[in-house]
Design an enzyme around this catalytic site. Structure first.
Site, PDB file in Angstrom:
ATOM      1  N   SER A 140      17.595 -47.196  12.406  1.00 25.47           N
ATOM      2  CA  SER A 140      16.522 -48.192  12.353  1.00 25.47           C
ATOM      3  C   SER A 140      15.414 -47.684  11.451  1.00 25.47           C
ATOM      4  O   SER A 140      15.309 -46.480  11.190  1.00 25.47           O
ATOM      5  CB  SER A 140      15.971 -48.414  13.764  1.00 25.47           C
ATOM      6  OG  SER A 140      14.770 -49.159  13.765  1.00 25.47           O
ATOM      7  N   TYR A 153      13.195 -45.504  22.090  1.00 27.48           N
ATOM      8  CA  TYR A 153      13.946 -46.112  20.992  1.00 27.48           C
ATOM      9  C   TYR A 153      13.851 -45.242  19.738  1.00 27.48           C
ATOM     10  O   TYR A 153      14.861 -44.940  19.094  1.00 27.48           O
ATOM     11  CB  TYR A 153      13.395 -47.508  20.730  1.00 27.48           C
ATOM     12  CG  TYR A 153      14.144 -48.300  19.690  1.00 27.48           C
ATOM     13  CD1 TYR A 153      15.303 -48.990  20.024  1.00 27.48           C
ATOM     14  CD2 TYR A 153      13.685 -48.374  18.372  1.00 27.48           C
ATOM     15  CE1 TYR A 153      15.997 -49.733  19.073  1.00 27.48           C
ATOM     16  CE2 TYR A 153      14.366 -49.111  17.421  1.00 27.48           C
ATOM     17  CZ  TYR A 153      15.521 -49.795  17.774  1.00 27.48           C
ATOM     18  OH  TYR A 153      16.200 -50.522  16.823  1.00 27.48           O
TER      19      TYR A 153
END
Length: 250
Positions: A140, A153
């Site tokens: 990401s 995350y």
């Protein structure tokens, strides 16, 4: 598009925006896909839509035995496995670091990082047996910079970036390439709460001025799976409209 004929790729988290886009890109390039996800209903829908070069299996990426069964099923159906896209993931807990509980943190790590480790661990012997292959780990933009309210995350996505490099170093001698892809904000169901769009002006914080669409990430992944990327390994590649490159000029 680069050819993926004779390639067999396993995709985790195949149901939904990016996963489905990866599947379509591989099929369009002539490859075959083993689609895995926790949603049997979603897998059945995709199998009906995508045709006979598709096989499906439910998979909880946190369970090594599930991975073994999925890879064995792919080999039984197609005769081999040549690639893997570790795509399954859950989103951030959307709270400050000091508010994120250990349970929330480890829940994200289990899917987004342990799942990547287990997928690689199980598939590597099969790639080695074929004389090589390609692994694409989906990280990401949050694995490239610090973003508030993404503690677990971000830890997982930075971890994916790191474990990708370790695997690339260890597996180079086996002609197994391992790369991470770092999408920015992509217009999917997961990002719908952010109020962004792929229309011009839909993401002012990105230099491109908009969010991406899944096919723009899928094209990059398909390239990395192809023989055209034969000397690319250990890289982190962004598909983010320059979002992680720097702030938009005032």
């Amino acid at each position: 598009m680069h050819s993926l004929e004779d390639k067999v790729v396993i995709i985790s988290g195949a149901v939904g925006g990016l996963g489905e886009a990866f599947a379509r890109a591989i099929l369009d390039a002539g490859g075959s896909v083993m689609l895995t996800d926790v949603s049997q209903e979603g897998l059945d829908r995709l199998a009906a839509e995508l045709g006979d070069r598709v096989h499906t299996r439910t998979l909880d990426v946190r369970e090594e035995e599930d991975w073994v069964r999925a890879v064995d099923a792919a080999v039984a159906r197609f005769g081999k496995v040549t690639g893997l896209i570790n795509n399954a993931g859950v989103t951030t807990s959307r709270c400050l670091l000091e508010e994120e509980t250990a349970e929330q943190f480890m829940g994200i790590i289990g899917v987004n990082l342990l799942g990547v480790h287990l997928g690689m661990r199980v598939v590597i012997p099969h790639l080695r047996a074929n004389g090589g292959g390609s692994i694409v780990n989906i990280s990401s933009g949050a694995g490239m910079m610090g973003i508030a309210k993404t503690g677990g995350y971000a830890a997982a996505k930075w971890g994916v970036r790191g474990i990708t490099k370790v695997a690339a170093v260890e597996l180079g001698k086996d002609a197994i390439r391992v790369n991470s892809v770092h999408p920015g904000i992509i217009e999917t169901n997961m990002t719908s709460r952010l109020g962004v769009s792929s229309e011009p002006g839909g993401l002012p914080s990105a230099p491109a001025g908009r969010a991406g669409v899944p096919s723009e990430v899928a094209g990059l992944a398909a390239f990395l799976l192809s023989d055209a990327a034969s000397y690319i390994s250990g890289a982190e590649m962004t598909a983010d409209g320059a979002w992680t490159a720097g702030p938009v000029p005032a």
